[in-house]
Design an enzyme around this catalytic site. Structure first.
Site, mmCIF file in Angstrom:
data_model
loop_
_atom_site.group_PDB
_atom_site.id
_atom_site.type_symbol
_atom_site.label_atom_id
_atom_site.label_comp_id
_atom_site.label_asym_id
_atom_site.label_seq_id
_atom_site.Cartn_x
_atom_site.Cartn_y
_atom_site.Cartn_z
ATOM 1 C CB CYS A 15 -0.914 -2.770 1.370
ATOM 2 S SG CYS A 15 0.293 -2.615 0.034
ATOM 3 C CB SER A 16 -2.857 -4.005 -2.966
ATOM 4 O OG SER A 16 -2.174 -5.177 -2.575
#
Length: 213
Positions: A103-104
């Site tokens: 993800c981020s």
């Protein structure tokens, strides 16, 4: 005797727990795997799901890792300028066999200087920020560039975990793990990407991210 494989996940207040616990569940089945949940202290760490995870290691006692993984979450943003966190990631990233994210979390690797010149995945809502750190964004569930492996948003962490398991222990072991956890997704809706969700739903979800940030 199987040689230990030290696999560490950075956890922090506001982490998206599935970013960490999804691949951790998969990778815990790799022969020799030792899973480390790491934060500045060993006090319980609140996640964005409303419950806490207990770290197993802090920055001082964490061993050298074979695999360092950084999950994403709303709590990632304040860490982008946290010198202690960035120094820990840089130190581990310079010696680890694999430098990874879900993800981020890839943005935090970027802030630590560990993605310059690499292709990387990221959550679709934050992918466009990767070039700020010299990385090339790629819209795929799992991206490998040399010893950098990255997963897209949240649920892609399971795909990442299986890819990483195959890298560490071979495809047959990874397939055994996939069957063991019955990972055979068949989502009830086709809204798992902006392309499938359509512009109206995408706009609503982007607004939710903006409110959270």
């Amino acid at each position: 005797m199987t040689k230990p494989i030290h696999i560490g996940f950075l956890i922090y207040p506001g982490v998206t727990q599935l970013d960490a616990t999804g691949p951790a569940q998969i990778l815990s089945r790799v022969p020799g795997a030792v899973i480390h949940m790491i934060w500045k202290t060993c006090d319980p760490v609140p996640t964005d799901a409303g419950f806490s995870i207990n770290p197993t290691d802090d920055f001082t006692n964490c061993p050298d890792l074979d695999v360092i993984c950084v999950p994403g979450g709303i709590g990632q943003r304040p860490l982008m300028s946290d010198t202690d966190v960035l120094a820990f990631l840089k130190r581990q990233g310079e010696q680890a066999r694999y430098v990874t994210s879900v993800c981020s979390g890839s943005l935090l690797l970027g802030a630590a200087g560990l993605l310059t010149g690499y292709r990387s995945a990221c959550h679709w809502a934050f992918r466009e920020a990767l070039p700020m750190f010299g990385a090339e964004p790629v819209a795929e569930r799992v991206v490998r560039d040399r010893n950098r492996l990255s997963g897209g948003g949240v649920t892609a962490g399971i795909d990442f975990g299986l890819t990483m398991a195959a890298e560490l222990a071979g495809e047959d072991v990874a397939k055994e793990i996939q069957l063991f956890v019955e990972y055979n997704p068949s989502p009830p809706f086709g809204a798992g990407s902006p392309e499938g969700a359509g512009p109206e739903l995408e706009a609503r979800v982007r607004a939710l991210f903006a409110q959270a940030g």
